[in-house]
Design an enzyme around this catalytic site. Structure first.
Site, PDB file in Angstrom:
ATOM      1  N   CYS A  73      37.100  87.269  14.750  1.00  0.00           N
ATOM      2  CA  CYS A  73      35.785  87.671  14.266  1.00  0.00           C
ATOM      3  C   CYS A  73      35.438  89.032  14.872  1.00  0.00           C
ATOM      4  O   CYS A  73      35.557  89.229  16.083  1.00  0.00           O
ATOM      5  CB  CYS A  73      34.749  86.627  14.670  1.00  0.00           C
ATOM      6  SG  CYS A  73      33.052  87.068  14.215  1.00  0.00           S
ATOM      7  N   CYS A  76      32.375  88.458  17.498  1.00  0.00           N
ATOM      8  CA  CYS A  76      32.466  87.699  18.754  1.00  0.00           C
ATOM      9  C   CYS A  76      33.892  87.454  19.239  1.00  0.00           C
ATOM     10  O   CYS A  76      34.089  86.807  20.258  1.00  0.00           O
ATOM     11  CB  CYS A  76      31.739  86.370  18.606  1.00  0.00           C
ATOM     12  SG  CYS A  76      32.581  85.181  17.518  1.00  0.00           S
ATOM     13  N   CYS A  91      43.373  90.306  -4.867  1.00  0.00           N
ATOM     14  CA  CYS A  91      41.958  90.207  -5.253  1.00  0.00           C
ATOM     15  C   CYS A  91      41.139  91.357  -4.672  1.00  0.00           C
ATOM     16  O   CYS A  91      39.968  91.521  -5.025  1.00  0.00           O
ATOM     17  CB  CYS A  91      41.373  88.874  -4.805  1.00  0.00           C
ATOM     18  SG  CYS A  91      41.172  88.704  -3.019  1.00  0.00           S
ATOM     19  N   CYS A 121      31.878  82.227  10.797  1.00  0.00           N
ATOM     20  CA  CYS A 121      32.479  82.021  12.107  1.00  0.00           C
ATOM     21  C   CYS A 121      31.788  80.837  12.787  1.00  0.00           C
ATOM     22  O   CYS A 121      30.556  80.777  12.831  1.00  0.00           O
ATOM     23  CB  CYS A 121      32.328  83.288  12.952  1.00  0.00           C
ATOM     24  SG  CYS A 121      32.903  83.110  14.656  1.00  0.00           S
ATOM     25  N   CYS A 124      29.698  82.380  16.106  1.00  0.00           N
ATOM     26  CA  CYS A 124      28.509  83.240  16.022  1.00  0.00           C
ATOM     27  C   CYS A 124      27.802  83.178  14.673  1.00  0.00           C
ATOM     28  O   CYS A 124      26.817  83.878  14.468  1.00  0.00           O
ATOM     29  CB  CYS A 124      28.870  84.685  16.350  1.00  0.00           C
ATOM     30  SG  CYS A 124      29.822  85.515  15.052  1.00  0.00           S
ATOM     31  N   HIS A 127      29.045  85.891   8.721  1.00  0.00           N
ATOM     32  CA  HIS A 127      29.574  85.694   7.366  1.00  0.00           C
ATOM     33  C   HIS A 127      30.942  86.366   7.255  1.00  0.00           C
ATOM     34  O   HIS A 127      31.085  87.545   7.552  1.00  0.00           O
ATOM     35  CB  HIS A 127      28.607  86.300   6.348  1.00  0.00           C
ATOM     36  CG  HIS A 127      29.123  86.306   4.956  1.00  0.00           C
ATOM     37  ND1 HIS A 127      29.155  85.171   4.165  1.00  0.00           N
ATOM     38  CD2 HIS A 127      29.637  87.305   4.199  1.00  0.00           C
ATOM     39  CE1 HIS A 127      29.661  85.487   2.988  1.00  0.00           C
ATOM     40  NE2 HIS A 127      29.966  86.774   2.978  1.00  0.00           N
ATOM     41  N   HIS A 130      34.258  83.834   1.375  1.00  0.00           N
ATOM     42  CA  HIS A 130      34.201  82.553   0.667  1.00  0.00           C
ATOM     43  C   HIS A 130      35.607  81.973   0.556  1.00  0.00           C
ATOM     44  O   HIS A 130      36.595  82.698   0.654  1.00  0.00           O
ATOM     45  CB  HIS A 130      33.593  82.734  -0.725  1.00  0.00           C
ATOM     46  CG  HIS A 130      32.152  83.100  -0.679  1.00  0.00           C
ATOM     47  ND1 HIS A 130      31.723  84.404  -0.518  1.00  0.00           N
ATOM     48  CD2 HIS A 130      31.035  82.334  -0.748  1.00  0.00           C
ATOM     49  CE1 HIS A 130      30.398  84.420  -0.493  1.00  0.00           C
ATOM     50  NE2 HIS A 130      29.955  83.184  -0.642  1.00  0.00           N
ATOM     51  N   ASP A 134      42.079  78.548  -5.507  1.00  0.00           N
ATOM     52  CA  ASP A 134      43.108  79.203  -6.314  1.00  0.00           C
ATOM     53  C   ASP A 134      44.152  79.912  -5.448  1.00  0.00           C
ATOM     54  O   ASP A 134      44.740  80.900  -5.846  1.00  0.00           O
ATOM     55  CB  ASP A 134      42.476  80.183  -7.308  1.00  0.00           C
ATOM     56  CG  ASP A 134      41.682  81.298  -6.628  1.00  0.00           C
ATOM     57  OD1 ASP A 134      41.610  81.333  -5.382  1.00  0.00           O
ATOM     58  OD2 ASP A 134      41.121  82.141  -7.344  1.00  0.00           O
ATOM     59  N   ARG A 143      42.224  79.803  -0.969  1.00  0.00           N
ATOM     60  CA  ARG A 143      42.211  81.262  -0.768  1.00  0.00           C
ATOM     61  C   ARG A 143      40.930  81.625  -0.049  1.00  0.00           C
ATOM     62  O   ARG A 143      39.846  81.582  -0.614  1.00  0.00           O
ATOM     63  CB  ARG A 143      42.287  82.013  -2.099  1.00  0.00           C
ATOM     64  CG  ARG A 143      42.155  83.536  -1.926  1.00  0.00           C
ATOM     65  CD  ARG A 143      42.353  84.287  -3.235  1.00  0.00           C
ATOM     66  NE  ARG A 143      41.456  83.873  -4.288  1.00  0.00           N
ATOM     67  CZ  ARG A 143      40.282  84.439  -4.566  1.00  0.00           C
ATOM     68  NH1 ARG A 143      39.851  85.462  -3.857  1.00  0.00           N
ATOM     69  NH2 ARG A 143      39.540  83.973  -5.567  1.00  0.00           N
ATOM     70  N   CYS A 145      38.867  84.281   0.906  1.00  0.00           N
ATOM     71  CA  CYS A 145      38.623  85.663   0.506  1.00  0.00           C
ATOM     72  C   CYS A 145      37.691  86.254   1.567  1.00  0.00           C
ATOM     73  O   CYS A 145      36.515  85.921   1.629  1.00  0.00           O
ATOM     74  CB  CYS A 145      37.985  85.668  -0.875  1.00  0.00           C
ATOM     75  SG  CYS A 145      37.820  87.301  -1.584  1.00  0.00           S
TER      76      CYS A 145
END
Length: 157
Positions: A73, A76, A91, A121, A124, A127, A130, A134, A143, A145
């Site tokens: 991350c 953190c 992608c 995470c 902490c 974000h 997602h 697939d 996956r 992403c």
């Protein structure tokens, strides 16, 4: 007296609403207040990790990065993914077929008029991106992403 009550209420409001969850799982200090995160992170990292933004596809540092090591991350340093889990999904973002056990949390995300699973995470709450169904059929079928700006690469020694 009214000023004192107002100050106490204001202080309570700020302490309840101005702080994020803090989890102590390593010696790396994890900021808990919005201003601390803004000092620690770049504006782009803050937008993605704390405000749930997304970097533009095909622009991130790690989308075509395939060295051996660990991805942590960016906020953190919690280990999130190993290079063995990384694959080229084309992608535009780094893709992994699995996270290190216990390193991430999953939350339903119904924003943008679609159903997705947000990955954050576990240490902490930053974000990361997602997860979708697939990914490679030969492994997990998942996956992850992930935004490059939300992770850092630590090369294998």
């Amino acid at each position: 007296m009214k000023k004192l009550v107002l100050l106490v209420l204001l202080g309570t409001f700020l302490s309840c609403n101005g702080q994020e969850k803090k989890k102590e799982t390593s010696s790396v200090a994890t900021p808990t207040i919005k201003d601390e995160w803004k000092e620690k992170l770049t504006p782009e990292q803050y937008e993605v990790l704390r405000e749930k933004g997304t970097e533009r596809p095909f622009t991130g540092e790690y989308w075509k990065h395939f060295e051996k090591g660990t991805y942590v991350c960016a906020a953190c340093q919690n280990p999130l993914f190993t290079s063995d889990a990384k694959f080229d999904s084309d992608c535009g973002w780094p893709s992994f077929d699995q996270a290190i056990k216990g390193s991430v949390k999953y939350t339903n995300d119904n924003s943008l008029g679609m159903e997705r699973i947000e990955v954050t995470c576990a240490k902490c709450d930053g974000h990361l991106g997602h997860v979708f169904d697939d990914g490679p059929v030969k492994t997990t079928g998942k996956r992850f992403c992930t935004n490059s700006v939300s992770i850092k690469f630590i090369p294998k020694k």
